[in-house]
Design a protein around this motif. Structure first.
Motif, short mmCIF file in Angstrom:
data_model
loop_
_atom_site.label_atom_id
_atom_site.label_comp_id
_atom_site.label_asym_id
_atom_site.label_seq_id
_atom_site.Cartn_x
_atom_site.Cartn_y
_atom_site.Cartn_z
N GLN A 23 42.74 -1.71 -10.39
CA GLN A 23 43.41 -1.87 -9.10
C GLN A 23 43.81 -0.48 -8.64
OE1 GLN A 23 44.16 -4.43 -6.95
NE2 GLN A 23 45.07 -2.88 -5.66
N THR A 24 43.12 0.01 -7.62
CA THR A 24 43.41 1.34 -7.11
C THR A 24 42.86 1.49 -5.71
OG1 THR A 24 43.14 3.72 -7.49
CG2 THR A 24 41.31 2.31 -8.16
N SER A 25 43.43 2.37 -4.94
CA SER A 25 42.86 2.71 -3.63
C SER A 25 41.90 3.90 -3.76
CB SER A 25 43.98 3.04 -2.63
OG SER A 25 44.74 4.14 -3.12
N ALA A 26 41.86 4.53 -4.95
CA ALA A 26 40.94 5.66 -5.17
C ALA A 26 39.51 5.15 -5.21
CB ALA A 26 41.29 6.35 -6.49
N ASN A 27 38.59 5.97 -4.76
CA ASN A 27 37.18 5.62 -4.80
C ASN A 27 36.63 5.98 -6.17
OD1 ASN A 27 34.44 5.25 -4.51
ND2 ASN A 27 34.34 6.18 -2.48
N LEU A 28 36.42 4.99 -7.02
CA LEU A 28 35.92 5.21 -8.37
C LEU A 28 34.40 5.23 -8.42
CD1 LEU A 28 38.35 2.93 -10.40
CD2 LEU A 28 38.60 5.33 -9.79
N GLY A 29 33.75 5.13 -7.28
CA GLY A 29 32.30 5.04 -7.25
C GLY A 29 31.64 6.15 -6.47
N THR A 30 32.23 7.34 -6.47
CA THR A 30 31.62 8.46 -5.76
C THR A 30 31.77 9.73 -6.58
OG1 THR A 30 31.52 9.62 -3.64
CG2 THR A 30 33.69 9.03 -4.43
N GLY A 31 30.79 10.63 -6.43
CA GLY A 31 30.85 11.91 -7.12
C GLY A 31 30.64 11.77 -8.62
N GLN A 32 31.15 12.75 -9.35
CA GLN A 32 31.03 12.74 -10.80
C GLN A 32 32.34 12.30 -11.40
OE1 GLN A 32 29.37 16.26 -12.46
NE2 GLN A 32 29.09 15.32 -14.45
N MET A 33 32.28 11.25 -12.22
CA MET A 33 33.48 10.68 -12.84
C MET A 33 33.26 10.55 -14.33
SD MET A 33 35.56 10.06 -10.39
CE MET A 33 36.31 8.81 -9.43
N TYR A 34 34.37 10.59 -15.06
CA TYR A 34 34.34 10.38 -16.50
C TYR A 34 35.18 9.16 -16.81
CZ TYR A 34 32.57 15.11 -16.51
OH TYR A 34 31.82 16.23 -16.28
N TYR A 35 34.64 8.27 -17.60
CA TYR A 35 35.34 7.05 -17.99
C TYR A 35 35.42 7.05 -19.51
CZ TYR A 35 33.99 5.48 -13.32
OH TYR A 35 33.80 5.37 -11.98
N HIS A 36 36.61 6.81 -20.05
CA HIS A 36 36.77 6.75 -21.50
C HIS A 36 37.39 5.42 -21.88
CE1 HIS A 36 39.19 7.17 -25.21
NE2 HIS A 36 38.04 7.62 -25.65
N PHE A 37 36.87 4.80 -22.93
CA PHE A 37 37.48 3.60 -23.46
C PHE A 37 37.12 3.46 -24.93
CE2 PHE A 37 33.51 2.56 -21.42
CZ PHE A 37 32.84 1.77 -22.34
N SER A 38 37.93 2.70 -25.64
CA SER A 38 37.71 2.42 -27.05
C SER A 38 37.78 0.92 -27.24
CB SER A 38 38.80 3.08 -27.91
OG SER A 38 38.79 4.47 -27.75
N ILE A 39 36.94 0.39 -28.12
CA ILE A 39 36.96 -1.04 -28.40
C ILE A 39 36.86 -1.28 -29.90
CG2 ILE A 39 35.98 -1.70 -26.18
CD1 ILE A 39 33.30 -2.15 -27.63
N MET A 40 37.35 -2.44 -30.32
CA MET A 40 37.31 -2.84 -31.72
C MET A 40 37.48 -4.34 -31.76
SD MET A 40 39.55 -3.75 -34.49
CE MET A 40 41.16 -3.15 -34.06
N HIS A 41 36.93 -4.99 -32.78
CA HIS A 41 37.22 -6.41 -33.00
C HIS A 41 37.61 -6.60 -34.46
CE1 HIS A 41 33.76 -7.95 -35.35
NE2 HIS A 41 33.08 -6.98 -34.76
N GLN A 42 38.40 -7.62 -34.70
CA GLN A 42 38.82 -7.95 -36.06
C GLN A 42 37.82 -8.92 -36.69
OE1 GLN A 42 41.15 -6.54 -37.67
NE2 GLN A 42 42.41 -5.60 -36.09
N ALA A 43 37.90 -9.10 -37.99
CA ALA A 43 37.02 -10.05 -38.69
C ALA A 43 37.35 -11.49 -38.29
CB ALA A 43 37.14 -9.87 -40.20
N THR A 44 38.61 -11.75 -37.93
CA THR A 44 39.00 -13.07 -37.46
C THR A 44 38.51 -13.25 -36.04
OG1 THR A 44 41.00 -12.92 -38.80
CG2 THR A 44 40.96 -14.61 -37.08
N ASN A 45 37.82 -14.33 -35.76
CA ASN A 45 37.28 -14.63 -34.43
C ASN A 45 36.41 -13.51 -33.88
OD1 ASN A 45 38.74 -17.07 -34.39
ND2 ASN A 45 40.56 -15.96 -33.75
N PRO A 46 35.34 -13.15 -34.59
CA PRO A 46 34.44 -12.10 -34.09
C PRO A 46 33.73 -12.55 -32.82
CG PRO A 46 33.45 -13.22 -35.94
CD PRO A 46 34.85 -13.77 -35.81
#
Length: 193
Positions: A102-125
């Motif tokens: 949710q932002t008024s910034a334009n996240l779809g123009t120019g050069q952008m960097y996106y960082h995220f990390s994900i993980m899942h547990q053994a329970t409910n893979p």
């Protein structure tokens, strides 16, 4: 039930000069109900929260220190996102639980960097059904499980085709950085780190 923990840095977006355009930190979220502050008539906070099943928000989203990537020291909380048999949205048969920036910034123009990390547990893979874990609305790039010959593998896809995959091992954090230049129409350039 499928659960994923998304690191507190999920979807941080920055311009090439290092200016943060949008920060998806979960640290400000005091409880699951904080996500409920957003609505079409009250567009507040860093996430749109409307694509989910009929249960309470706490059935799908939970924040806390136990859900954050321990390697990320500037954040206090991460997110546990759940997709289960109640995750049908708007009469669709596909199960969905989505957070949208949710932002008024334009996240779809120019050069952008996106960082995220994900993980899942053994329970409910995640299981072997196809799941889009992280994606852009245009689906030009996405992380998926449930595709290819090893349906438990984590796949990075471009244009719907897997370009890279690895075992999606329970309890292991996977860190991604997208370097995307979308300034050239129909010829977006992307690197995965």
């Amino acid at each position: 039930m499928k659960s994923f923990a998304a690191a507190a840095l999920s979807f941080i977006t920055a311009a090439t000069a290092g200016t943060v355009v949008w920060d998806g930190s979960f640290t400000p979220f005091t409880s699951s109900s904080t996500f409920d502050n957003w609505s079409w008539s009250n567009q507040v906070g860093t996430y749109q929260w409307y694509i989910h099943g009929a249960s309470a928000t706490s059935a799908y989203l939970n924040t806390g220190a136990s859900y954050k990537n321990p390697a990320i020291t500037r954040e206090d909380k991460g997110l546990k996102l759940t997709v289960d048999s109640t995750s049908h949205w708007n009469g669709q048969t596909m199960m969905r639980t989505e957070l949208i920036p949710q932002t008024s910034a334009n996240l779809g123009t120019g050069q952008m960097y996106y960082h995220f990390s994900i993980m899942h547990q053994a329970t409910n893979p995640p299981g072997t059904s196809e799941h889009q874990i992280m994606f852009f609305e245009s689906h030009f790039t996405e992380l998926k499980v449930g595709i290819g010959s090893d349906t438990s593998a984590l796949n990075w896809c471009v244009g719907g085709q897997s370009k890279w995959s690895t075992a999606f091992t329970a309890g292991v954090w996977y860190n991604f950085a997208y370097d995307i230049n979308v300034s050239i129409p129909h010829q977006s350039y992307m690197d995965l780190y």
